[in-house]
Design a protein around this motif. Structure first.
Motif, short mmCIF file in Angstrom:
data_model
loop_
_atom_site.label_atom_id
_atom_site.label_comp_id
_atom_site.label_asym_id
_atom_site.label_seq_id
_atom_site.Cartn_x
_atom_site.Cartn_y
_atom_site.Cartn_z
N ALA A 9 10.24 8.54 -0.15
CA ALA A 9 8.88 8.62 -0.54
C ALA A 9 8.06 7.34 -0.28
O ALA A 9 6.88 7.57 0.31
CB ALA A 9 9.07 8.66 -2.22
N THR A 10 8.58 6.23 -0.26
CA THR A 10 7.75 4.94 0.05
C THR A 10 7.53 5.00 1.54
O THR A 10 6.50 4.65 2.04
CB THR A 10 8.65 3.64 -0.31
OG1 THR A 10 8.88 3.90 -1.60
CG2 THR A 10 7.65 2.32 0.10
N ALA A 11 8.60 5.63 2.29
CA ALA A 11 8.25 5.58 3.67
C ALA A 11 7.23 6.34 3.97
O ALA A 11 6.28 6.29 5.01
CB ALA A 11 9.41 6.00 4.35
N GLU A 12 7.14 7.58 3.44
CA GLU A 12 5.90 8.61 3.75
C GLU A 12 4.58 7.77 3.10
O GLU A 12 3.62 8.22 3.88
CB GLU A 12 6.34 9.88 2.57
CG GLU A 12 7.46 10.73 3.59
CD GLU A 12 6.81 11.21 4.85
OE1 GLU A 12 5.73 11.61 4.93
OE2 GLU A 12 7.70 11.14 5.58
N GLY A 13 4.71 7.05 2.34
CA GLY A 13 3.39 6.30 1.76
C GLY A 13 2.99 5.43 2.90
O GLY A 13 1.79 5.31 3.06
N ILE B 166 0.81 -1.09 -0.08
CA ILE B 166 -0.08 0.04 0.10
C ILE B 166 0.85 1.14 -0.03
O ILE B 166 0.31 2.22 -0.50
CB ILE B 166 -1.06 0.07 1.13
CG1 ILE B 166 -2.12 1.18 0.81
CG2 ILE B 166 -0.23 0.18 2.26
CD1 ILE B 166 -3.36 0.83 1.82
N GLY B 167 2.13 1.20 0.67
CA GLY B 167 2.86 2.46 0.42
C GLY B 167 3.19 2.97 -0.66
O GLY B 167 3.34 4.24 -0.89
N PHE B 168 3.52 2.00 -1.59
CA PHE B 168 4.01 2.27 -3.01
C PHE B 168 2.76 3.06 -3.62
O PHE B 168 2.94 4.10 -4.34
CB PHE B 168 4.50 1.03 -3.74
CG PHE B 168 5.67 0.38 -2.94
CD1 PHE B 168 6.97 0.87 -3.29
CD2 PHE B 168 5.51 -0.63 -2.37
CE1 PHE B 168 8.08 0.17 -2.71
CE2 PHE B 168 6.47 -1.61 -1.74
CZ PHE B 168 8.02 -0.79 -1.88
N TYR B 169 1.62 2.57 -3.49
CA TYR B 169 0.54 2.98 -4.16
C TYR B 169 0.18 4.24 -3.79
O TYR B 169 -0.23 5.33 -4.47
CB TYR B 169 -0.57 1.93 -4.22
CG TYR B 169 -0.43 0.97 -5.28
CD1 TYR B 169 -0.61 0.97 -6.60
CD2 TYR B 169 -0.12 -0.39 -4.74
CE1 TYR B 169 -0.27 -0.03 -7.32
CE2 TYR B 169 0.15 -1.29 -5.53
CZ TYR B 169 0.11 -1.20 -6.82
OH TYR B 169 0.37 -2.29 -8.03
N VAL B 170 0.03 4.49 -2.54
CA VAL B 170 -0.10 5.89 -1.86
C VAL B 170 0.88 6.80 -2.43
O VAL B 170 0.54 8.01 -2.70
CB VAL B 170 0.02 5.67 -0.32
CG1 VAL B 170 -0.09 7.16 0.25
CG2 VAL B 170 -1.12 5.04 0.26
#
Length: 315
Positions: free
Chosen positions: A217-221, A18-22
């Motif tokens: 960026a992924t961590a933010e997601g 989900i983090g990637f898609y966010v």
């Protein structure tokens, strides 16, 4: 110009991703100068593992279990893939049976049928779980198509299989199907991280800045998914456009189950603990499970585990 980075997914889009898609939906990769390209395992019907796609140069990154890092490190001719992030901080997987099967402990899997993903160490890990519970560790392994593994349990073709509880476990609960879930940690197996984000070793040398930007960026997601689950679920469904995500209530419940495992106690995503890697590799070695294709034991240096992962991209 954006740097293209290809990521081979391990499964159809789900809450583990989900983090990637966010981050895609929010434009955070674009803002970081990255074009993230996702490869679906459905493209070749799961014939090539995500790690194999990275090793072959078809992808820069892959989602895989921690065993893949060790397998490629031990391979005499293939690149030593390196874990650069953990998607979850604790293991949310389990070996499961149907509650009405009467198989309510691992020892009762002796002589039963186990639906396997045919992953390295998989049979050995399941067998050791059975032995740790007092059984012999002897069972029949069957190899159904990847997308059919869960169905073999539901239809009685298999007696047990390995699943992610925030996905198949939630599916079962919503369908009124009671499961027995055997977690590896409960049976003396210090399992590693699953899933992890694997990188080709050359990428660490040639694309360190791009990988660092991607991880941030992924961590933010993932942090956004934990703190804003409804919006994150909407982003996953909208961006992935996959039939398995049509039931929004299910996806929301899945994320609710997974979210507590996504971040460290201080709210970080992706970082890995060297002691956890050490414990898993040491356990595999002590059990005599690290062998070559001829069954001959492969000797390991005490610090082998340090070559399997890196947290350097977080610095």
């Amino acid at each position: 110009m954006a740097t293209p980075i290809t990521l081979a997914l391990d499964w159809t889009p789900n809450t583990n991703h989900i983090g990637f898609y966010v981050a895609i939906a929010k434009g955070w990769y674009r803002d970081a100068g990255i074009e993230l390209i996702l490869l679906s395992p459905e493209e070749d019907n799961y014939q090539t593992t995500p790690a194999a796609k990275v090793a072959a140069g078809r992808a820069l990154l892959a989602i895989a279990p921690s065993e893949s890092a060790l397998s490629y490190h031990l391979h005499p001719t293939k690149p030593s893939l390196v874990a650069i992030a953990a998607l979850a901080q604790r293991d949310t997987s389990a070996i499961v049976t149907l509650a009405n099967s009467g198989i309510d402990r691992p020892a009762k899997l002796d002589g039963r049928r186990y639906a396997s993903y045919n992953a390295r160490f998989e049979r050995a890990i399941v067998a050791q779980m059975i032995r740790n519970d007092g059984g012999k560790g002897e069972f029949d392994e069957i190899f159904p198509p990847k997308l059919g593994i869960w169905e073999t349990l539901l239809t009685g073709v298999a007696d047990a299989t390995w699943v992610f509880m925030p996905w198949e476990g939630v599916q079962a609960r919503r369908a009124g199907i009671a499961l027995n879930a055997f977690h590896l940690d409960d049976y003396g197996i210090p399992y590693g991280y699953t899933p992890i984000l694997l990188a080709h070793p050359d990428a660490l040398r040639t694309h360190p800045d791009a990988l660092r930007a991607l991880l941030n960026a992924t961590a933010e997601g993932y942090r956004f998914a934990v703190h804003h689950p409804d919006e994150a679920v909407a982003a996953l469904i909208t961006e992935a456009k996959h039939p398995s995500l049509q039931d929004r209530d299910f996806v929301t419940e899945s994320l609710h189950e997974l979210a507590p495992a996504l971040l460290t106690a201080d709210g970080r995503w992706g970082v890995m603990d060297d002691q956890r890697w050490q414990a898993f590799v040491t356990w595999l070695d002590q059990q005599g499970l690290i062998v070559d294709r001829d069954g001959q034991r492969i000797p390991l240096a005490p610090d082998t585990y340090l070559a399997l992962f890196t947290n350097e991209l977080w610095n």
